[in-house]
Design a protein around this motif. Structure first.
Motif, short mmCIF file in Angstrom:
data_model
loop_
_atom_site.label_atom_id
_atom_site.label_comp_id
_atom_site.label_asym_id
_atom_site.label_seq_id
_atom_site.Cartn_x
_atom_site.Cartn_y
_atom_site.Cartn_z
N VAL A 279 0.84 -1.21 0.00
CA VAL A 279 0.00 0.00 0.00
C VAL A 279 0.87 1.25 0.00
N LEU A 280 1.91 1.25 0.84
CA LEU A 280 2.78 2.42 0.95
C LEU A 280 3.47 2.74 -0.37
N PHE A 281 4.07 1.72 -0.99
CA PHE A 281 4.82 1.95 -2.22
C PHE A 281 3.91 2.20 -3.42
N THR A 282 2.65 1.79 -3.31
CA THR A 282 1.69 2.11 -4.37
C THR A 282 1.30 3.58 -4.30
N ILE A 283 1.11 4.08 -3.08
CA ILE A 283 0.69 5.47 -2.90
C ILE A 283 1.87 6.42 -3.09
N THR A 284 2.98 6.14 -2.43
CA THR A 284 4.15 7.02 -2.50
C THR A 284 5.42 6.18 -2.70
N PRO A 285 5.79 5.90 -3.93
CA PRO A 285 7.00 5.10 -4.17
C PRO A 285 8.27 5.74 -3.61
N THR A 286 8.30 7.08 -3.53
CA THR A 286 9.50 7.74 -3.03
C THR A 286 9.75 7.46 -1.55
N ALA A 287 8.75 6.89 -0.86
CA ALA A 287 8.97 6.52 0.54
C ALA A 287 10.06 5.47 0.67
N ALA A 288 10.35 4.76 -0.42
CA ALA A 288 11.39 3.74 -0.39
C ALA A 288 12.76 4.34 -0.13
N GLN A 289 12.93 5.64 -0.39
CA GLN A 289 14.21 6.29 -0.12
C GLN A 289 14.55 6.26 1.37
N ASN A 290 13.53 6.16 2.21
CA ASN A 290 13.76 6.11 3.66
C ASN A 290 14.25 4.74 4.11
N ASP B 36 18.74 8.95 -3.49
CA ASP B 36 18.55 7.54 -3.86
C ASP B 36 17.41 7.45 -4.88
N PHE B 37 17.76 7.28 -6.15
CA PHE B 37 16.74 7.17 -7.20
C PHE B 37 16.39 5.72 -7.51
N LEU B 38 17.19 4.77 -7.03
CA LEU B 38 16.98 3.37 -7.38
C LEU B 38 15.96 2.69 -6.48
N SER B 39 15.97 3.01 -5.20
CA SER B 39 15.05 2.34 -4.27
C SER B 39 13.58 2.52 -4.64
N PRO B 40 13.11 3.74 -4.98
CA PRO B 40 11.71 3.87 -5.39
C PRO B 40 11.37 3.04 -6.63
N ALA B 41 12.30 2.97 -7.58
CA ALA B 41 12.03 2.19 -8.79
C ALA B 41 11.92 0.70 -8.46
N LEU B 42 12.82 0.21 -7.60
CA LEU B 42 12.76 -1.20 -7.22
C LEU B 42 11.52 -1.50 -6.39
N ALA B 43 11.18 -0.60 -5.48
CA ALA B 43 9.99 -0.81 -4.66
C ALA B 43 8.73 -0.88 -5.52
#
Length: 201
Positions: free
Chosen positions: A10-21, A181-188
């Protein structure tokens, strides 16, 4: 773990950039843990139902892929873009520089930057930014930048910073942008909402 995986979905669907954390390593570990959890559950269902659940899901994903592609790229019609040759571009550049700094010596700079992913991008913007910080006239005398892959990304960041007002340090501003970190949101996005979408009609 299943609840955590659903929350991350749910988190990564709504805000993928949260993966940077979380960071790249944490994302990969969470993905592996999620796959083990749900994979084990699917194996359990296969055993009690005596039915190949995982194989069936893979077949369904292959079948659904014929119409559920959410990565279709809209194509623009071909356009003829007039391009100046090098000599004409140089003449235009010289006229512009001469108008702005009449009577001064006009050095000409040409930058070539190579590829090497984010390292080349970071190095390119750091070097160009450092030169611009120490010589404010550098950008005005920069005729061309030739770059590829990461080097072209660094050059693009540097060019984008030039018209920005109140840039205290071009080097610091550029490296701060590329330090993200631009890779983590893409992977998430790839391993959570996008992977789930493969199995939906």
């Amino acid at each position: 773990m299943a609840a955590i995986a659903l929350l991350l979905l749910v988190l990564f669907t709504i805000t993928p950039t949260a993966a940077q954390n979380f960071g790249l390593g944490t994302i990969l570990c969470l993905v592996a843990a999620s796959w083990v959890t749900f994979g084990g559950f699917l194996v359990y269902l296969s055993r009690i139902w005596r039915f190949p659940v995982i194989a069936s899901l893979l077949v369904l994903a292959l079948l659904f892929s014929f119409w559920n592609d959410n990565h279709i790229v809209r194509l623009a019609p071909p356009q003829e873009i007039p391009r100046l040759d090098v000599l004409k571009a140089f003449d235009n550049w010289y006229v512009l520089v001469e108008d702005q700094r009449r009577g001064e010596t006009h050095p000409l700079y040409i930058v070539a930057t190579e590829s090497s992913g984010i390292r080349a991008a970071y190095w390119t913007v750091a070097v160009l930014g450092e030169i611009q910080d120490k010589n404010p006239n550098f950008a005005a005398h920069l005729f061309a930048i030739n770059g590829v892959s990461g080097g072209s990304l660094g050059a693009a960041v540097f060019e984008a910073l030039l018209p920005e007002p109140n840039v205290a340090s071009f080097k610091d501003a550029g490296t701060e942008i590329l330090a993200q970190d631009f890779l983590s949101p893409a992977l998430a996005s790839m391993f959570y909402p996008d992977l789930l979408q493969r199995f939906l009609p």
